[in-house]
Design a protein around this motif. Structure first.
Motif, mmCIF file in Angstrom:
data_model
loop_
_atom_site.group_PDB
_atom_site.id
_atom_site.type_symbol
_atom_site.label_atom_id
_atom_site.label_comp_id
_atom_site.label_asym_id
_atom_site.label_seq_id
_atom_site.Cartn_x
_atom_site.Cartn_y
_atom_site.Cartn_z
ATOM 1 N N THR A 154 0.833 -1.211 0.000
ATOM 2 C CA THR A 154 0.000 0.000 0.000
ATOM 3 C C THR A 154 0.862 1.253 0.000
ATOM 4 O O THR A 154 0.597 2.211 -0.739
ATOM 5 C CB THR A 154 -0.915 0.003 1.232
ATOM 6 O OG1 THR A 154 -1.780 -1.137 1.184
ATOM 7 C CG2 THR A 154 -1.760 1.264 1.272
ATOM 8 N N ASP B 37 2.662 1.595 -3.436
ATOM 9 C CA ASP B 37 1.716 1.978 -4.482
ATOM 10 C C ASP B 37 1.350 3.459 -4.376
ATOM 11 O O ASP B 37 1.222 4.152 -5.394
ATOM 12 C CB ASP B 37 0.463 1.103 -4.413
ATOM 13 C CG ASP B 37 0.724 -0.331 -4.841
ATOM 14 O OD1 ASP B 37 1.796 -0.585 -5.435
ATOM 15 O OD2 ASP B 37 -0.123 -1.202 -4.566
ATOM 16 N N LYS B 38 1.185 3.953 -3.157
ATOM 17 C CA LYS B 38 0.903 5.384 -2.972
ATOM 18 C C LYS B 38 2.069 6.239 -3.465
ATOM 19 O O LYS B 38 1.863 7.282 -4.090
ATOM 20 C CB LYS B 38 0.620 5.678 -1.493
ATOM 21 C CG LYS B 38 -0.719 5.159 -0.996
ATOM 22 C CD LYS B 38 -0.816 5.189 0.525
ATOM 23 C CE LYS B 38 -0.807 6.588 1.077
ATOM 24 N NZ LYS B 38 -0.986 6.603 2.563
ATOM 25 N N SER C 218 3.531 -5.367 -3.769
ATOM 26 C CA SER C 218 2.933 -4.189 -4.406
ATOM 27 C C SER C 218 1.927 -4.605 -5.457
ATOM 28 O O SER C 218 2.216 -5.448 -6.312
ATOM 29 C CB SER C 218 4.035 -3.345 -5.060
ATOM 30 O OG SER C 218 3.505 -2.474 -6.030
ATOM 31 N N THR C 219 0.772 -3.995 -5.424
ATOM 32 C CA THR C 219 -0.234 -4.284 -6.454
ATOM 33 C C THR C 219 0.276 -3.884 -7.824
ATOM 34 O O THR C 219 0.075 -4.592 -8.823
ATOM 35 C CB THR C 219 -1.541 -3.536 -6.140
ATOM 36 O OG1 THR C 219 -2.034 -3.962 -4.878
ATOM 37 C CG2 THR C 219 -2.576 -3.780 -7.223
#
Length: 449
Positions: A239, A242-243, A319-320
């Motif tokens: 998260t 990714d941000k 990580s997505t």
């Protein structure tokens, strides 16, 4: 007028006119050799440093044409068509940030001595100096490097929030501590904004320094990079990473309908907002870098092309964006520099992202792994991958035609390389000109202020 263009005793610059593959500095420019070189030979042993304004007027058109052709060749290295006619290989260095100093008398500290077919370097560990402290030599060196079509990124272990940024203006704190002083981790709201704030401060610093983008090095599950930092916080979780990516991609990376930023107008608006403290969502203390950096912004700061790349040897599954098969890597990034340092391609920790043309292969120059370079060159020639990355590429500077390593792995080679021997031979093998019959080794020109 005193003509004091100096040829340093390195070998990365020669003029090339007729070869449409700019993989090696080759001289076929009779007009340049006749008009410029004969003139310059008179003074090559008399003066060691030169001013651009003192280049013989007759030689400038040929030199500008050479640079123009280099820019055209390297522009094709950034596209990702996967087609030989439209995409050239990417030749890249992780380059020690401490090495680039552009010191008089130390040619290896100048970007201009890097082989001209190297499209991109990233300053490994960053260049955490204040823009006001860039020397005139460094500014000129970067200017000429850009004229050759080369780009300079910075690269950090982004797990460590604050790394790569300048310390306080008085020089009393590091960038790491300066970040935490401005954005304390004991404030829950600020703590949660760290990924976006860090992305913005890095982008501001890179833009103000006149550099060209960022290479995200994320290694949360290998080495010691996953250990808890001061304040118990790194950009480790998916998260958080990714941000960080989504924020930095507002300013750097590809532009177009298929990408995160759709238009150049949108990109320019994002960059301009980056230096406007009234932009909604900014932390009040972001004003410090905005106020400090704004006077040093280059003339093209809002309009130039900035690149976003990544090298992720481990932990991609966290990580997505990195782990997704839905094309998210291509959505945000220009290139992936793969850390597959074993012999051959796909050896070791080979984690490709996106389509094959987004990926490179690599060699670990820092550990003297020269033996792996020839196989990498042939893999690029055969387009198994579309590029090469040398970790600590500056260490190849010492290799020449007589180096034991070079003669050992490319022993039949007869070319008179004076430095960067592995890189230069790799480029010849990976993307050769049709002929080198008229090739001529000459020493490079370093142009100073």
């Amino acid at each position: 007028m005193k003509k004091n263009l100096i040829f340093l005793f390195t070998a990365s610059f020669v003029v090339l006119i007729s070869c449409d593959k700019w993989t090696e500095t080759e001289s076929k420019a009779q007009d340049f050799e006749k008009v410029a070189l004969e003139n310059l030979k008179e003074v090559r042993d008399q003066y060691k440093w030169a001013k651009e304004a003192e280049i013989a007027q007759e030689s400038k058109p040929a030199l500008e044409k050479y640079w123009e052709n280099l820019r055209e060749y390297k522009a094709k290295a950034w596209v990702n068509t996967g087609d030989r006619a439209t995409q050239n290989p990417m030749f890249y260095f992780w380059y020690a940030g401490t090495m680039w100093r552009a010191e008089n008398g130390l040619p290896r500290t100048w970007l201009q001595t890097i082989p001209d077919s190297v499209t991109c370097i990233s300053l490994w560990g960053g260049k955490s100096m204040h823009p006001k402290d860039l020397t005139e030599n460094m500014k000129k060196d970067l200017e000429i490097f850009h004229k050759k079509g080369s780009t300079v990124l910075t690269c950090y272990q982004v797990s460590a929030v604050g790394l790569g940024l300048p310390g306080d203006i008085e020089g009393k704190t590091s960038g790491w501590d300066n970040f935490r002083n401005k954005y304390p981790c004991n404030e829950t709201e600020t703590y949660n904004q760290w990924p976006e704030i860090y992305a913005r401060d890095l982008a501001r610093h890179i833009i103000a320094m006149g550099l060209d983008g960022f290479d995200i090095d994320w290694e949360p599950t290998c080495g010691d990079h996953g250990q808890a930092s001061k304040c118990g916080h790194n950009l480790i979780s998916g998260t958080q990473m990714d941000k960080f990516i989504v924020e930095v991609a507002k300013y750097f990376g590809p532009v177009g309908d298929a990408f995160y930023v759709k238009t150049q107008d949108q990109r320019e608006a994002n960059i301009k907002a980056l230096f406007d403290i009234s932009t909604p969502g900014f932390h009040p203390n972001e004003k410090y870098f905005i106020e400090e950096f704004t006077p040093y912004l280059p003339g093209d700061w809002a309009t130039k092309r900035y690149y976003l790349c990544a090298d992720v040897p481990c932990g991609a599954h966290l990580s997505t964006i990195f782990s997704s098969n839905a094309g998210l890597f291509e959505f945000y990034f220009d290139k992936h520099f793969v850390q597959d340092y074993g012999n051959g391609v796909s050896a070791g920790r080979f984690i490709p992202f996106g389509k094959p043309e987004y990926n490179s292969t690599g060699a670990e120059f820092e550990r003297g792994e020269w033996r792996t370079v020839p196989s990498k060159a042939y893999a690029i020639r055969d387009r198994k991958v579309w590029g090469f990355g040398g970790y600590h590429g500056e260490m190849d500077y010492e290799n020449n035609k007589d180096s034991n390593n070079f003669s050992g792995y490319w022993g039949t080679n007869k070319r008179k390389y004076k430095n960067y021997a592995f890189t230069r031979e790799l480029i010849r093998v990976a993307d050769p000109c049709p002929s080198y019959s008229n090739a001529k080794e000459i020493d490079p020109i370093i142009i100073t202020p």
